[in-house]
Write an enzyme that holds these catalytic residues in place. Structure first.
Site, short mmCIF file in Angstrom:
data_model
loop_
_atom_site.label_atom_id
_atom_site.label_comp_id
_atom_site.label_asym_id
_atom_site.label_seq_id
_atom_site.Cartn_x
_atom_site.Cartn_y
_atom_site.Cartn_z
N GLU A 79 69.95 31.20 41.02
CA GLU A 79 70.85 31.76 40.03
C GLU A 79 70.11 32.71 39.09
O GLU A 79 70.64 33.76 38.74
CB GLU A 79 71.49 30.60 39.24
CG GLU A 79 72.59 31.00 38.29
CD GLU A 79 73.84 31.53 38.99
OE1 GLU A 79 73.86 31.58 40.23
OE2 GLU A 79 74.78 31.92 38.28
N ASP A 80 68.91 32.35 38.70
CA ASP A 80 68.25 33.07 37.61
C ASP A 80 67.09 33.97 38.03
O ASP A 80 66.51 34.64 37.19
CB ASP A 80 67.71 32.06 36.57
CG ASP A 80 68.83 31.27 35.92
OD1 ASP A 80 69.98 31.70 36.04
OD2 ASP A 80 68.54 30.23 35.32
#
Ligand code: MN
Length: 726
Positions: A79-80
């Site tokens: 996600e990051d």
């Protein structure tokens, strides 16, 4: 409390654990995560990597496996950071990748507002989305660490996360039986949701010195005393009620702190019921019992099967505490429920109750934590906690709960019947899908609607799976399409009758329909047709009854045939003027015998009936010949008047499902019987049906019946009726 676990501490825990972790693989996961998160900091200022490491450490405490730890370390990289699922799969394999993917999906779901009735749906949906229960465990630890470091977040975010944690994640932890995580999540949420109440309770707890030390001392003394009385194997635990637990009693049940007797509690688990009562005696000897606080749930168990002895006694300096005494078996029932206890012995099998499945997960988690050498059962427990339910979103983010196998149409009707009735299409995650698309958990579904008067299609009744959708579709048809229902019902009923080869005369048909109407508690046959049309009366069930009646009717017909032949006569508006001359009689009433159906041109004789005029037979009719031998005096000569050649006309109305060549087929059928067509016209109705009006010449009604029967056999013809008003 320390804000995070260092990598060194984590690896120490991993190496010390008797579970035999794959240290190399965990180190590899750490290196990838550290590199991916390089340069990222948490809001609190620490390097980002401290978060995944802390989550992994919490999972070691839960007794999870190497793959879960790797996934915890990597849970935020997809996600990051730049790392892709493909890379993870190449380096760590399918198992770890699926876990990371699962956690990522859960993380993407944020709840704008958590309403009471939505909360339960959200919890179930998250469980269903986890697929693999390890995903949920990682998510819970992720949330726990985030709550521990929530102080660094802005006020609004703290409250939002706290509410979500209180309503969604803490109850899930509770259902999974992880009470330590559940209580910490609740207490930390409460701190942001009601800081004043939270501080107040902490102050009250501190009045008795260290609450934990206080109750642990008591537990220690109880253990010694029980051993002196021969109960060395007694297992004793103690707890202080969580801040939120006390809060609930004070603010929801409206009690004062002093009225809460189970702030402190000691639990004693023994081997037999006899020991339980012995232990109770020992406790009451050691401490002064409070009146009316003793409950014997062993002799009288609670309705849910719970068994224990409960008593409240006064400790040192007058602080009350609760004591619960039970056997191991009672303990297991209390923790996992009756069903789970039974299942533990019988082995897991098909079951459909979420609670039972969760109880099974609780039990696995328990054994996972307690037995160092237990197999990784959790790994194999692809949870499928809710195989019979799916959870989908509206575009606004509301969760809709549907049975597995439900379609986009079911979804539309679950939103509102007006939405379903106007549905013309559906989008799933922004893409157009067929309206019979089977919805999957996690999908965002948008219903595309048309004009308000559009209405559903009858075919939908075969597609939808929920009774809600079905009944809403039916009620639309019932209300909006009365005429159409009557026709539809009649068409399908007659089609079924033909399919089942049920041949009824008009009178029999009418009698049948009146009987069925009465049995369905309807007023008119039209209502019956309408009910069949919109589905209020199930045709298949009705047919069963009709078949029953028909069998009876056939038996009656047979019985009648066994009687001596009272030749059935059918009255016809025929007289000498209409073409038959009976010698010796003027203007008498004439009927044509059913046994031989004489037509103009046939040689005929007349039989004087008793009271019904003269019945005309063919001269070579078997009945006539035998009759003439028996009662020659009643037979008269008869002949056709001149010019009588098919001078009867009949008007018919044919209703049919329209199709190409229908008209041609009907004409051909009539021509095949050599019946003159005097006029014919046809028209289409807007609903795809056709009506034909025709006038033909026939010899008599018998003949007409034959023609009608032939026409009925033409493909797609629904009904042939004599037009009466001409
Ligand atoms: Mn995280």
């Amino acid at each position: 409390m320390q804000r995070y676990t260092t990598y060194e501490e984590l690896m120490h825990m991993v190496r010390e654990s008797p579970r035999g972790y794959d240290v190399e693989k965990i180190e590899k996961a750490y290196r990838l995560a550290e590199k991916a998160h390089e340069g990222q900091n948490r809001r609190s200022g620490e390097p980002y990597i401290t978060h995944p490491v802390s989550v992994a450490a919490l999972l070691v405490d839960l007794g999870l496996d190497t793959e879960s730890l790797c996934a915890a370390l990597l849970h935020d990289v997809v996600e990051d950071t730049e790392v892709s699922l493909g890379e993870l799969r190449a380096q760590f394999g399918e198992d770890v990748t699926n876990l990371v993917d699962g956690v990522t999906k859960l993380t993407k779901i944020t709840f704008s507002s958590v309403e009471e009735q939505q909360a339960e749906n959200l919890r179930k949906m998250l469980l269903a989305m986890s697929q693999d229960i390890r995903v949920m465990l990682i998510k819970l630890c992720d949330r726990l660490h985030n709550m521990r470091t929530m102080d660094a977040q802005p006020e609004q975010k703290r409250r939002d996360k706290a509410l979500e944690t209180m309503e969604v994640y803490a109850p899930i932890a509770h259902r999974l039986g992880i009470s330590s995580i559940k209580e910490e999540l609740e207490d930390r949420s409460l701190r942001y949701l009601d800081p004043v109440g939270y501080e107040e309770i902490n102050r009250l707890l501190a009045q008795n010195g260290s609450a934990k030390v206080f109750i642990e001392n008591i537990a220690e003394k109880v253990k010694e005393r029980l051993a002196e009385h021969g109960m060395e194997t007694a297992w004793i635990s103690s707890r202080v009620k969580s801040v939120y637990g006390i809060y609930r009693k004070m603010y929801i049940q409206n009690k004062s702190f002093e009225e809460i007797y189970d702030v402190y509690a000691v639990r004693i688990i023994l081997n037999s019921v006899a020991e339980c009562y012995n232990a109770l005696g020992v406790i009451h000897d050691m401490y002064h019992p409070l009146p009316n606080r003793f409950k014997d749930y062993i002799s009288t168990s609670k309705p849910n099967g719970y068994q224990s002895l409960h008593t409240t006694v006064l400790g040192r300096e007058g602080v009350p505490f609760e004591v619960q005494i039970r056997t191991w078996e009672m303990h297991h029932t209390a923790e996992y429920g009756v069903a789970a206890h039974w299942k533990y012995k019988a082995g897991i099998s098909g079951s459909d109750k979420l609670e039972e499945r969760l109880a099974w997960v609780r039990q696995l988690l328990e054994s996972q934590r307690e037995n160092d050498d237990s197999e990784d059962l959790l790994r194999n427990l692809k949870s499928e906690l809710l195989p019979e339910e799916v959870f989908v979103f509206t575009p606004k983010g509301e969760v809709v709960n549907l049975p597995a196998g439900a379609t986009a149409i079911d979804f539309a009707y679950a939103i509102h019947s007006a939405v379903g009735n106007r549905m013309i299409g559906a989008k799933v995650n922004g893409r157009i899908v067929p309206i019979d698309h089977k919805v999957q958990t996690g999908e965002v579904i948008e219903v595309i609607t048309g004009p308000a008067n559009k209405g559903p299609s009858r075919d939908w009744l075969k597609i939808v799976t929920t009774s809600e959708a079905r009944s809403k579709i039916r009620s639309w048809f019932k209300k909006e399409r009365k005429e159409e229902n009557i026709l539809e019902g009649r068409v399908s009923l007659e089609r079924e009758l033909r399919r089942n080869q049920i041949n009824l005369t008009e009178e029999e048909y009418d009698a049948f329909m009146e009987e069925m109407t009465r049995r369905q508690h309807l007023n008119t046959v039209e209502e019956l047709y309408a009910a069949i049309g919109y589905g209020g009366v199930q045709l298949s069930r009705l047919m069963l009854k009709i078949k029953d009646e028909y069998t009876k009717l056939l038996k009656n017909r047979e019985a009648e045939q066994e009687l001596p032949p009272p030749v059935p006569l059918k009255p016809v508006a025929a007289s000498t003027a209409d073409g038959v001359i009976v010698e010796g009689l003027d203007n008498c009433l004439v009927k044509f015998a059913k046994c031989c159906s004489p037509l103009p041109g046939d040689e005929i004789v007349g039989f004087v009936t008793r009271g019904f005029g003269v019945s005309i037979h063919k001269k070579d009719c078997a009945n006539a010949r035998s009759g003439m031998v028996r009662e020659p005096e009643r037979w008269l000569r008869a002949h056709w008047a001149d010019g009588v050649k098919q001078n009867f006309t009949a008007s018919l109305e044919i209703r049919a499902l329209d199709r190409p060549a229908l008209f041609a087929d009907v004409s051909a059928a009539i021509a095949g019987m050599r019946v003159p067509i005097l006029s014919i016209s046809a028209r289409q109705t807007p609903d795809g049906r056709a009506t034909m009006s025709l006038t033909i010449g026939v010899a008599n009604t018998e003949h007409l019946d034959n023609v009608v029967a032939k026409l009925c056999k033409v493909k797609d013809v629904v009904s042939v009726d004599r037009a009466r008003d001409r």
